[in-house]
Design a protein around this motif. Structure first.
Motif, PDB file in Angstrom:
ATOM      1  N   ILE A   1      -6.740  91.957   8.221  1.00 55.29           N
ATOM      2  CA  ILE A   1      -5.853  92.706   7.196  1.00 55.29           C
ATOM      3  C   ILE A   1      -6.711  93.129   5.859  1.00 55.29           C
ATOM      4  N   ALA A   2      -6.796  94.380   5.475  1.00 60.08           N
ATOM      5  CA  ALA A   2      -7.767  94.968   4.532  1.00 60.08           C
ATOM      6  C   ALA A   2      -6.865  95.567   3.352  1.00 60.08           C
ATOM      7  N   ALA A   3      -7.237  95.415   2.079  1.00 62.58           N
ATOM      8  CA  ALA A   3      -6.509  96.262   1.087  1.00 62.58           C
ATOM      9  C   ALA A   3      -7.607  97.327   0.517  1.00 62.58           C
ATOM     10  N   PRO A   4      -7.211  98.546   0.621  1.00 66.06           N
ATOM     11  CA  PRO A   4      -7.951  99.648  -0.078  1.00 66.06           C
ATOM     12  C   PRO A   4      -8.149  99.482  -1.512  1.00 66.06           C
TER      13      PRO A   4
ATOM     14  N   ILE B   1     -21.189  90.696   3.294  1.00 63.16           N
ATOM     15  CA  ILE B   1     -20.406  89.671   2.697  1.00 63.16           C
ATOM     16  C   ILE B   1     -18.891  89.796   3.269  1.00 63.16           C
ATOM     17  N   SER B   2     -18.590  91.036   3.927  1.00 60.50           N
ATOM     18  CA  SER B   2     -17.088  90.976   4.441  1.00 60.50           C
ATOM     19  C   SER B   2     -17.199  90.165   5.726  1.00 60.50           C
TER      20      SER B   2
ATOM     21  N   THR C   1     -11.193  95.648   1.213  1.00 60.34           N
ATOM     22  CA  THR C   1     -11.509  94.208   1.061  1.00 60.34           C
ATOM     23  C   THR C   1     -10.659  93.484   1.786  1.00 60.34           C
ATOM     24  N   VAL C   2     -11.310  92.466   2.579  1.00 63.45           N
ATOM     25  CA  VAL C   2     -10.376  91.552   3.452  1.00 63.45           C
ATOM     26  C   VAL C   2     -10.334  90.141   2.966  1.00 63.45           C
ATOM     27  N   THR C   3     -11.011  89.958   2.015  1.00 65.07           N
ATOM     28  CA  THR C   3     -11.226  88.698   1.554  1.00 65.07           C
ATOM     29  C   THR C   3     -11.159  88.558   0.020  1.00 65.07           C
TER      30      THR C   3
END
Length: 274
Positions: free
Chosen positions: A30-33, A54-55, A133-135
């Motif tokens: 789940i990733a937020a743009p 990092i991801s 961003t995933v985290t």
């Protein structure tokens, strides 16, 4: 004055140095743009080599490791304290760097103001780099990159305006040393996340290997039980066959005895008549 460009630079362009292909390997993540505004090529180069690392690291520590351990240790406590320790260590590392760059930015802005310059009047040709961003760790990393970029811009402006030092050689030395320090801190995030990633991965690999050995042992026990059951079945079948054979032989012997008795009875009157 600030002059940010509205154009988003797509991830594939600035990530060309990366070979991990995180989003191709983890399509279910789940990733937020979002985007991060940068103007210094040094920071862009650092981002292009460190973003996917990092991801991967933070996603494995905070998400994937729990999936692995939960799947392999159902109904058991799976040493989650070690995962929490890794997450806390990364959060503390991010917090230290936030404080470091906030302090340096505040000092730089005050120095600009004391020299008669308004920080908002610095010319920054900012490009907005598209990210996913995933985290929360990735979000923190991007915020730190943006702060580092702004700090490097302030440093460069102080160097241009001769506010770093009256001596040109000393000014260059301060500028270069500060840039090295910034690079060291930013690459330090990658080193720290990679260390925790490797530790948690070893933990997960150990659990998975232990679970695999348990499954192999259980499979061997199942095979032994099946072999014992089959041996018992064959022994019982063999015993039944033996008993049936003995019964047939006894019946045959009994029949032969009866026939022989009848033949003897028939021959006895004939002998008497003679």
């Amino acid at each position: 004055m600030n002059r940010p460009t509205p154009q988003l630079i797509r991830m594939k362009k600035w990530m060309r140095k990366s070979t991990i292909n995180f989003f191709e390997r983890n399509k279910d993540a789940i990733a937020a743009p979002s985007f991060v505004p940068l103007c210094n090529q040094m920071i862009v180069d650092i981002m292009s080599t460190g973003f996917e690392v990092i991801s991967r690291d933070t996603y494995f520590i905070t998400c994937r490791s729990r999936q692995i351990l939960s799947y392999n240790l159902k109904g058991k406590v799976f040493r989650e304290d070690e995962i929490f320790a890794a997450e806390r260590a990364m959060d503390e590392h991010f917090e230290r760097l936030h404080e470091y760059f906030d302090t340096r930015i505040d000092q730089g802005e005050k120095k600009l103001v004391m020299a008669g310059f308004n920080p908002s009047e610095m010319q920054r040709l900012v490009n907005n780099y598209e990210t996913m961003t995933v985290t929360n760790g990735v979000t923190q990393y991007l915020d730190i990159l943006a702060k580092a970029d702004y700090y490097i811009t302030i440093l460069h402006y102080l160097w241009v305006t001769s506010e770093l030092s009256d001596n040109p050689d000393e000014a260059r030395r301060v500028k270069l040393n500060t840039e090295r320090e910034v690079r060291h801190h930013l690459y330090g995030i990658v080193r720290a996340s990679n260390t925790h990633y490797n530790n948690i991965r070893r933990l997960c690999n150990g659990v998975v290997e232990k679970r695999r050995q348990e499954r192999l042992a259980q499979a061997e026990r199942d095979r032994q039980k099946a072999a014992e059951k089959e041996a018992k079945r064959l022994a019982a079948a063999k015993q039944r066959q033996s008993e049936q054979r003995k019964k047939r032989l006894a019946n045959q012997q009994q029949n032969l005895s009866a026939v022989q008795s009848e033949m003897d009875n028939l021959s006895s009157p004939a002998v008497a008549a003679a």
